[in-house]
Design a protein around this motif. Sequence first.
Motif, PDB file in Angstrom:
ATOM      1  N   PRO A   1      25.784 -39.806   3.690  1.00  0.00           N
ATOM      2  CA  PRO A   1      26.142 -40.431   4.972  1.00  0.00           C
ATOM      3  C   PRO A   1      25.004 -40.411   5.980  1.00  0.00           C
ATOM      4  CG  PRO A   1      27.185 -38.271   4.741  1.00  0.00           C
ATOM      5  CD  PRO A   1      26.590 -38.602   3.412  1.00  0.00           C
ATOM      6  N   ILE A   2      24.069 -39.465   5.814  1.00  0.00           N
ATOM      7  CA  ILE A   2      22.904 -39.356   6.690  1.00  0.00           C
ATOM      8  C   ILE A   2      21.667 -39.298   5.799  1.00  0.00           C
ATOM      9  CG2 ILE A   2      21.789 -37.995   8.506  1.00  0.00           C
ATOM     10  CD1 ILE A   2      24.667 -36.723   8.886  1.00  0.00           C
ATOM     11  N   PRO A   3      20.764 -40.260   5.906  1.00  0.00           N
ATOM     12  CA  PRO A   3      19.609 -40.307   4.997  1.00  0.00           C
ATOM     13  C   PRO A   3      18.784 -39.030   4.967  1.00  0.00           C
ATOM     14  CG  PRO A   3      19.799 -42.367   6.200  1.00  0.00           C
ATOM     15  CD  PRO A   3      20.806 -41.429   6.802  1.00  0.00           C
ATOM     16  N   SER A   4      18.641 -38.338   6.105  1.00  0.00           N
ATOM     17  CA  SER A   4      17.788 -37.148   6.153  1.00  0.00           C
ATOM     18  C   SER A   4      18.346 -35.982   5.350  1.00  0.00           C
ATOM     19  CB  SER A   4      17.556 -36.716   7.602  1.00  0.00           C
ATOM     20  OG  SER A   4      18.784 -36.438   8.251  1.00  0.00           O
TER      21      SER A   4
ATOM     22  N   SER B   1      35.075 -24.391  13.622  1.00  0.00           N
ATOM     23  CA  SER B   1      34.630 -25.385  14.599  1.00  0.00           C
ATOM     24  C   SER B   1      34.653 -26.791  14.009  1.00  0.00           C
ATOM     25  CB  SER B   1      33.207 -25.064  15.061  1.00  0.00           C
ATOM     26  OG  SER B   1      33.176 -23.816  15.727  1.00  0.00           O
ATOM     27  N   ILE B   2      34.924 -27.763  14.867  1.00  0.00           N
ATOM     28  CA  ILE B   2      35.029 -29.155  14.443  1.00  0.00           C
ATOM     29  C   ILE B   2      34.114 -30.004  15.315  1.00  0.00           C
ATOM     30  CG2 ILE B   2      36.597 -31.095  14.074  1.00  0.00           C
ATOM     31  CD1 ILE B   2      38.761 -28.546  14.506  1.00  0.00           C
ATOM     32  N   LYS B   3      33.278 -30.804  14.680  1.00  0.00           N
ATOM     33  CA  LYS B   3      32.401 -31.726  15.387  1.00  0.00           C
ATOM     34  C   LYS B   3      32.647 -33.127  14.825  1.00  0.00           C
ATOM     35  CE  LYS B   3      30.226 -28.343  17.506  1.00  0.00           C
ATOM     36  NZ  LYS B   3      30.378 -28.110  18.974  1.00  0.00           N
ATOM     37  N   THR B   4      33.257 -33.987  15.647  1.00  0.00           N
ATOM     38  CA  THR B   4      33.570 -35.333  15.172  1.00  0.00           C
ATOM     39  C   THR B   4      32.567 -36.379  15.653  1.00  0.00           C
ATOM     40  OG1 THR B   4      35.057 -35.693  17.055  1.00  0.00           O
ATOM     41  CG2 THR B   4      36.041 -34.851  15.015  1.00  0.00           C
ATOM     42  N   GLU B   5      31.681 -36.020  16.539  1.00  0.00           N
ATOM     43  CA  GLU B   5      30.688 -36.999  16.999  1.00  0.00           C
ATOM     44  C   GLU B   5      29.603 -37.193  15.941  1.00  0.00           C
ATOM     45  OE1 GLU B   5      27.858 -35.538  20.071  1.00  0.00           O
ATOM     46  OE2 GLU B   5      29.226 -33.813  20.140  1.00  0.00           O
ATOM     47  N   PRO B   6      28.941 -38.313  15.952  1.00  0.00           N
ATOM     48  CA  PRO B   6      27.900 -38.584  14.944  1.00  0.00           C
ATOM     49  C   PRO B   6      26.758 -37.576  14.999  1.00  0.00           C
ATOM     50  CG  PRO B   6      28.554 -40.600  16.069  1.00  0.00           C
ATOM     51  CD  PRO B   6      29.184 -39.474  16.826  1.00  0.00           C
ATOM     52  N   ILE B   7      26.194 -37.316  13.834  1.00  0.00           N
ATOM     53  CA  ILE B   7      25.025 -36.443  13.733  1.00  0.00           C
ATOM     54  C   ILE B   7      23.773 -37.270  14.012  1.00  0.00           C
ATOM     55  CG2 ILE B   7      23.638 -35.046  12.151  1.00  0.00           C
ATOM     56  CD1 ILE B   7      26.263 -34.315  10.731  1.00  0.00           C
ATOM     57  N   LYS B   8      22.936 -36.774  14.897  1.00  0.00           N
ATOM     58  CA  LYS B   8      21.694 -37.477  15.249  1.00  0.00           C
ATOM     59  C   LYS B   8      20.546 -37.054  14.345  1.00  0.00           C
ATOM     60  CE  LYS B   8      18.469 -38.326  19.073  1.00  0.00           C
ATOM     61  NZ  LYS B   8      18.171 -38.048  20.499  1.00  0.00           N
ATOM     62  N   ASN B   9      20.473 -35.735  14.060  1.00  0.00           N
ATOM     63  CA  ASN B   9      19.296 -35.255  13.346  1.00  0.00           C
ATOM     64  C   ASN B   9      19.583 -33.913  12.680  1.00  0.00           C
ATOM     65  OD1 ASN B   9      16.642 -35.330  12.482  1.00  0.00           O
ATOM     66  ND2 ASN B   9      15.829 -34.347  14.310  1.00  0.00           N
ATOM     67  N   LEU B  10      18.920 -33.688  11.574  1.00  0.00           N
ATOM     68  CA  LEU B  10      18.918 -32.384  10.924  1.00  0.00           C
ATOM     69  C   LEU B  10      17.530 -31.793  11.121  1.00  0.00           C
ATOM     70  CD1 LEU B  10      20.703 -33.293   7.557  1.00  0.00           C
ATOM     71  CD2 LEU B  10      21.727 -32.345   9.629  1.00  0.00           C
ATOM     72  N   ILE B  11      17.486 -30.528  11.509  1.00  0.00           N
ATOM     73  CA  ILE B  11      16.225 -29.886  11.858  1.00  0.00           C
ATOM     74  C   ILE B  11      16.014 -28.671  10.965  1.00  0.00           C
ATOM     75  CG2 ILE B  11      14.892 -28.802  13.707  1.00  0.00           C
ATOM     76  CD1 ILE B  11      16.846 -30.311  15.666  1.00  0.00           C
ATOM     77  N   GLY B  12      14.833 -28.578  10.381  1.00  0.00           N
ATOM     78  CA  GLY B  12      14.526 -27.442   9.527  1.00  0.00           C
ATOM     79  C   GLY B  12      13.097 -27.497   9.059  1.00  0.00           C
ATOM     80  N   ASP B  13      12.782 -26.644   8.081  1.00  0.00           N
ATOM     81  CA  ASP B  13      11.416 -26.561   7.600  1.00  0.00           C
ATOM     82  C   ASP B  13      11.394 -26.460   6.080  1.00  0.00           C
ATOM     83  OD1 ASP B  13       8.525 -26.188   7.906  1.00  0.00           O
ATOM     84  OD2 ASP B  13       8.900 -24.114   7.283  1.00  0.00           O
TER      85      ASP B  13
ATOM     86  N   GLN C   1      18.918 -26.240  12.147  1.00  0.00           N
ATOM     87  CA  GLN C   1      19.740 -26.729  13.242  1.00  0.00           C
ATOM     88  C   GLN C   1      20.297 -28.110  12.920  1.00  0.00           C
ATOM     89  OE1 GLN C   1      16.711 -26.685  16.324  1.00  0.00           O
ATOM     90  NE2 GLN C   1      17.500 -24.772  17.185  1.00  0.00           N
ATOM     91  N   VAL C   2      21.410 -28.421  13.584  1.00  0.00           N
ATOM     92  CA  VAL C   2      22.005 -29.756  13.490  1.00  0.00           C
ATOM     93  C   VAL C   2      22.156 -30.285  14.910  1.00  0.00           C
ATOM     94  CG1 VAL C   2      23.978 -31.132  12.740  1.00  0.00           C
ATOM     95  CG2 VAL C   2      23.259 -29.130  11.401  1.00  0.00           C
ATOM     96  N   GLU C   3      21.606 -31.467  15.147  1.00  0.00           N
ATOM     97  CA  GLU C   3      21.672 -32.091  16.467  1.00  0.00           C
ATOM     98  C   GLU C   3      22.647 -33.257  16.432  1.00  0.00           C
ATOM     99  OE1 GLU C   3      18.776 -34.216  19.837  1.00  0.00           O
ATOM    100  OE2 GLU C   3      18.004 -33.789  17.822  1.00  0.00           O
ATOM    101  N   PHE C   4      23.517 -33.324  17.457  1.00  0.00           N
ATOM    102  CA  PHE C   4      24.516 -34.390  17.546  1.00  0.00           C
ATOM    103  C   PHE C   4      24.089 -35.419  18.592  1.00  0.00           C
ATOM    104  CE2 PHE C   4      26.619 -30.723  15.767  1.00  0.00           C
ATOM    105  CZ  PHE C   4      27.364 -31.266  14.742  1.00  0.00           C
TER     106      PHE C   4
END
Length: 301
Positions: free
Chosen positions: A118-121, A193-205, A211-214
Amino acid sequence: MNTFDCVIIGAGPAGLSASLTLGRARRNIALFDDGTNRNRVTQESHGYLTRDGIKPQQFKEIGLNEVKKYPSVSYFSTTVTKINHDQKTALFIIKTKGNQLFTAEKIILATGIQETFPIPSIREYYGKSLFNCPYCDGWEMRDKPLIIIAEKEAFAMHMVKLLYGWSRDLVVATNGTKLSDEALEQLNKRKISIKTEPIKNLIGDNGYLEQVEFESGEIIQRSGGFVVPTFHRPNQFAEQLGCKVLEDGVVVTDSAGRTTIKNIYIVGETEKASSSSLIVAAADGQKVATSVNMDLAIERF
């Protein structure tokens, strides 16, 4: 052209297992593989008795070395691009990327499936810190702060119930899908916890999620998680050859690998268009190979 008793397309656990069984049955076999198996990104494979924790490539190499011991098995590292059925001879004509042609009496389709995320990254983290199978990777992720990415409620609830036994620190992210009141009640009751808003970015190394940014700008800390992808076959061989395929992508068989088209067999994840474990796929390969061998034995007796 040399005509093989059976051509097997795909050297995952299902195709390798089928090749081993048919090689031991003294059948003239050609095994084709192009190295695109979906578990190639995985660091370790789990759940296969005596091979728990093995690297997928090592598992494959061990299997290939075992199969190659049998002189009637030929291995070709190439992509099969086309399969035609010659109605006059009843043989299958197999064409490869290098324009080589092979003929066979029977075909086993063992090409597996591939994921669409669902998210290319997600692809950057898949196999290192994001996974799709708790039975394969849940132990390694136990007690960690995890995210579950699933856009359909049924899939999200299925995954969260499974993972609750491995970690209680869970966040369910639906990437824009609203959940029913019943689902919300179940999750809230367990303080998930529930997050229904779209995910903007996945952050890591280096493939490890941090981290997950919405879309709202909110950022949460997560050490990894599980995602529910959609699966598809990387080719249309079953459809092109006329095999009956259901709306959900499952290829109709007699439960022993025989499709609705004579002399075409299908095995492992290729049949169901859904994920499977190594050990289940290997067992399925052995089962289908015995069907092929029995059919050859009856036809030639």
